[in-house]
Design a protein around this motif. Structure first.
Motif, PDB file in Angstrom:
ATOM      1  N   ARG A  33     -11.514   4.681  -3.368  1.00 25.36           N
ATOM      2  CA  ARG A  33     -10.655   5.754  -3.880  1.00 25.36           C
ATOM      3  C   ARG A  33     -10.074   6.615  -2.766  1.00 25.36           C
ATOM      4  O   ARG A  33      -9.150   7.398  -2.995  1.00 25.36           O
ATOM      5  CB  ARG A  33     -11.440   6.618  -4.865  1.00 25.36           C
ATOM      6  N   ASP A  34     -10.629   6.481  -1.540  1.00 25.20           N
ATOM      7  CA  ASP A  34     -10.133   7.263  -0.404  1.00 25.20           C
ATOM      8  C   ASP A  34      -8.998   6.565   0.334  1.00 25.20           C
ATOM      9  O   ASP A  34      -8.403   7.144   1.252  1.00 25.20           O
ATOM     10  CB  ASP A  34     -11.278   7.537   0.578  1.00 25.20           C
ATOM     11  N   LEU A  35      -8.713   5.321  -0.040  1.00 28.28           N
ATOM     12  CA  LEU A  35      -7.655   4.585   0.645  1.00 28.28           C
ATOM     13  C   LEU A  35      -6.285   5.179   0.329  1.00 28.28           C
ATOM     14  O   LEU A  35      -6.034   5.628  -0.790  1.00 28.28           O
ATOM     15  CB  LEU A  35      -7.671   3.112   0.218  1.00 28.28           C
ATOM     16  N   PRO A  36      -5.392   5.187   1.289  1.00 25.04           N
ATOM     17  CA  PRO A  36      -4.030   5.662   1.023  1.00 25.04           C
ATOM     18  C   PRO A  36      -3.335   4.785  -0.017  1.00 25.04           C
ATOM     19  O   PRO A  36      -3.648   3.594  -0.154  1.00 25.04           O
ATOM     20  CB  PRO A  36      -3.337   5.532   2.396  1.00 25.04           C
ATOM     21  N   GLU A  37      -2.391   5.355  -0.726  1.00 26.74           N
ATOM     22  CA  GLU A  37      -1.685   4.606  -1.758  1.00 26.74           C
ATOM     23  C   GLU A  37      -0.939   3.413  -1.180  1.00 26.74           C
ATOM     24  O   GLU A  37      -0.827   2.367  -1.827  1.00 26.74           O
ATOM     25  CB  GLU A  37      -0.711   5.527  -2.499  1.00 26.74           C
ATOM     26  N   GLU A  38      -0.439   3.541   0.056  1.00 23.53           N
ATOM     27  CA  GLU A  38       0.281   2.433   0.674  1.00 23.53           C
ATOM     28  C   GLU A  38      -0.627   1.211   0.839  1.00 23.53           C
ATOM     29  O   GLU A  38      -0.194   0.068   0.665  1.00 23.53           O
ATOM     30  CB  GLU A  38       0.839   2.852   2.040  1.00 23.53           C
ATOM     31  N   VAL A  39      -1.903   1.444   1.156  1.00 25.96           N
ATOM     32  CA  VAL A  39      -2.853   0.349   1.323  1.00 25.96           C
ATOM     33  C   VAL A  39      -3.165  -0.290  -0.028  1.00 25.96           C
ATOM     34  O   VAL A  39      -3.243  -1.518  -0.159  1.00 25.96           O
ATOM     35  CB  VAL A  39      -4.140   0.845   2.005  1.00 25.96           C
ATOM     36  N   LEU A  40      -3.342   0.544  -1.050  1.00 29.02           N
ATOM     37  CA  LEU A  40      -3.617   0.010  -2.389  1.00 29.02           C
ATOM     38  C   LEU A  40      -2.450  -0.830  -2.902  1.00 29.02           C
ATOM     39  O   LEU A  40      -2.656  -1.898  -3.505  1.00 29.02           O
ATOM     40  CB  LEU A  40      -3.900   1.162  -3.356  1.00 29.02           C
ATOM     41  N   VAL A  41      -1.227  -0.383  -2.666  1.00 23.48           N
ATOM     42  CA  VAL A  41      -0.048  -1.138  -3.085  1.00 23.48           C
ATOM     43  C   VAL A  41      -0.022  -2.497  -2.398  1.00 23.48           C
ATOM     44  O   VAL A  41       0.281  -3.530  -3.017  1.00 23.48           O
ATOM     45  CB  VAL A  41       1.240  -0.348  -2.778  1.00 23.48           C
ATOM     46  N   LEU A  42      -0.371  -2.531  -1.115  1.00 26.03           N
ATOM     47  CA  LEU A  42      -0.410  -3.798  -0.384  1.00 26.03           C
ATOM     48  C   LEU A  42      -1.465  -4.732  -0.966  1.00 26.03           C
ATOM     49  O   LEU A  42      -1.241  -5.934  -1.119  1.00 26.03           O
ATOM     50  CB  LEU A  42      -0.697  -3.523   1.098  1.00 26.03           C
ATOM     51  N   ILE A  43      -2.633  -4.185  -1.303  1.00 31.44           N
ATOM     52  CA  ILE A  43      -3.704  -4.995  -1.901  1.00 31.44           C
ATOM     53  C   ILE A  43      -3.260  -5.554  -3.246  1.00 31.44           C
ATOM     54  O   ILE A  43      -3.437  -6.749  -3.530  1.00 31.44           O
ATOM     55  CB  ILE A  43      -4.984  -4.147  -2.064  1.00 31.44           C
ATOM     56  N   PHE A  44      -2.658  -4.707  -4.090  1.00 36.55           N
ATOM     57  CA  PHE A  44      -2.216  -5.158  -5.412  1.00 36.55           C
ATOM     58  C   PHE A  44      -1.148  -6.251  -5.314  1.00 36.55           C
ATOM     59  O   PHE A  44      -1.041  -7.115  -6.191  1.00 36.55           O
ATOM     60  CB  PHE A  44      -1.668  -3.981  -6.222  1.00 36.55           C
TER      61      PHE A  44
END
Length: 491
Positions: A5-16
């Motif tokens: 949950r601490d990951l930046p949104e840009e990283v989460l978007v890349l993972i998704f």
């Protein structure tokens, strides 16, 4: 310790963006933030929304309230009365679209223009149906952003050879599956700027296509032609294609044409060729391809020494598609492609003896696909014990007995297993898979009509670390993985 949950949104978007649609929908249930990020711009580039005209009013309202950002859209309709609803769909999603597919019987230029004006960022257009001209006084706009055009089924009328270039002057990708003689005229118009070409030729088009002299910049090509009545026909058009990097020639190639492409296509990295008309001596010229990585062979081969004294050390992917051979063909496989790690065999004559030879001499294989190899019996699968580096195995439409998986090898490194297209696969056969392959991370059970939903559920419960998938025919009003989409022609 950093939590997810601490990951930046840009990283989460890349993972998704690396998740498949089914996995993305599961992740989207975690929170509102994840739901928003899972269906934002980058993750949606590989998703296509398929909209049909028979949706009821409730389904249409739900669709038009969606907040998702789609890049690929398919519109399918049969009645002219559905056009207003489809225009509403384009009003909703059109501004972000990169690819649009129109599936209907007939599309007229006025309707086509109305659709395209709703999608200003469109780069790829596919028309599955007939584009029919009609008398109209409208001034045709120019869609300079569209770089790729595909026209299938009955193609287009000859008078549209003036309309299409007027609408789309900047095409670099052209797919004319099912087009008539007018296709050659259209190829001639765009020839100097084309990077990708896919066309199906008829007998009457052979000579005209061969005489084209405007395809010097072509990088990717897929050309199909039927069995020629004159085997002396040489496609001299291939001689000018010095920039070609990927080619698929799915019609029989004679020796003169094959010699020509071996001399000229020095930069090719991917080749599909029908070799049934070639002799072993001519096929040896393929060694001239020093950059070839992917090779696909088609056609019937009866010469047991066809691969003898030929070596392609750069090839890592080999596909034998519809190959019909004798037993000796596979004797030289390991020396023919010594560094191959992906092998796909579609050969109804392929037997346990050939499989034994491959598993003993090609031990570096990481991916093996056996499609329609009806002659393989249960004991043949045990030969896979020799492939200790095997990571992925696909068995499609193979006669597997009910107890076959109990005798299967426990491949220590196998992570992906796909089985399907077979009436031999039963509930018991599928439930034996975890015992045979204890380290699986991905399992696909596809089109096995004797396997019921309860069995799939039981398998999911027993293999929680494994993505168990059963692919059904998707509902036409649902989102599905995009099997087509904007390619690298956007240069």
């Amino acid at each position: 310790m950093v939590k997810i949950r601490d990951l930046p949104e840009e990283v989460l978007v890349l993972i998704f963006s690396y998740l498949k649609l089914r996995e993305r929908k599961t992740a989207a249930r975690v929170s509102r933030q994840w739901h928003r990020l899972a269906f934002t711009d980058r993750p949606m580039r590989t998703i296509v929304l398929h909209v049909v005209d028979y949706l009821n009013q409730k389904e249409r309202k739900i669709l038009l309230k969606s907040n998702r950002c789609y890049r690929n859209l398919t519109l399918e309709w049969t009645e002219a009365s559905s056009v207003p609803f489809l225009l509403e769909v384009l009003d909703k999603f059109g501004t972000e679209l990169h690819s649009l597919k129109l599936a209907t019987y007939v599309v007229t230029p006025p309707i086509l223009v109305r659709f395209l004006l709703k999608a200003p960022s469109l780069r790829q257009l596919m028309v599955e149906g007939s584009v029919c001209n009609e008398d109209c006084d409208m001034v045709l706009p120019v869609f300079k952003g569209i770089r790729a055009l595909e026209m299938t089924q009955r193609g287009f009328e000859s008078e549209l050879c003036d309309v299409i270039p007027a609408l789309f002057p900047n095409l670099v990708s052209l797919d004319l599956v099912g087009a008539e003689d007018a296709a050659i005229d259209l190829i001639g118009f765009y020839g100097k700027q084309l990077k990708f070409l896919h066309v199906l030729l008829e007998f009457s088009q052979f000579q005209r296509f061969s005489n084209l002299n405007c395809l010097t910049g072509l990088e990717r090509m897929h050309v199909f032609w039927p069995q020629p009545s004159d085997f002396r026909q040489v496609f001299s058009v291939f001689e000018q294609m010095d920039a070609i990097q990927s080619a698929s020639l799915t019609g029989p190639v004679n020796e003169a044409t094959f010699d020509l492409i071996c001399r000229r296509w020095k930069n090719i990295t991917s080749l599909c060729v029908n070799v049934q008309s070639l002799k072993a001596a001519s096929f040896r010229n393929i060694a001239a391809f020093k950059k070839l990585k992917v090779l696909k062979l088609q056609g019937s081969i009866r010469d047991s020494n066809f691969l003898k004294d030929v070596q392609l050390p750069t090839v890592t992917h080999l596909v034998l598609d519809g190959i019909s051979t004798n037993c000796g063909f596979y004797n030289h496989m390991s020396t023919f492609v010594p560094n191959v790690w992906m092998l796909k065999i579609y050969d109804h004559t392929f037997e346990n003896a050939q499989l034994r030879l491959i598993t003993k001499t090609m031990t570096s294989l990481r991916v093996l696909s056996l499609d329609y190899c009806y002659q393989i019996k249960d004991e043949g699968f045990q030969l896979l014990n020799n492939l200790t580096n095997l990571l992925e195995l696909r068995c499609w439409s193979i006669s597997i007995s009910e107890n076959a998986f109990i005798r299967f090898p426990k491949c220590p490194n196998l992570r992906t297993f796909s089985v399907g297209g077979s009436g031999w696969i039963t509930n018991k056969t599928v439930l034996d898979i975890p015992k045979a392959f204890p380290h699986l991370r991905e399992l696909h059970v596809v089109d096995c009509f004797k396997v019921d939903e309860d069995t799939i559920y039981t398998l999911q419960e027993s293999m929680r670390k494994c993505a168990v998938v059963r692919l059904e025919k998707p509902e036409l009003d649902r989102e599905v993985e995009a099997v087509w989409g904007w390619n690298h022609c956007d240069k």
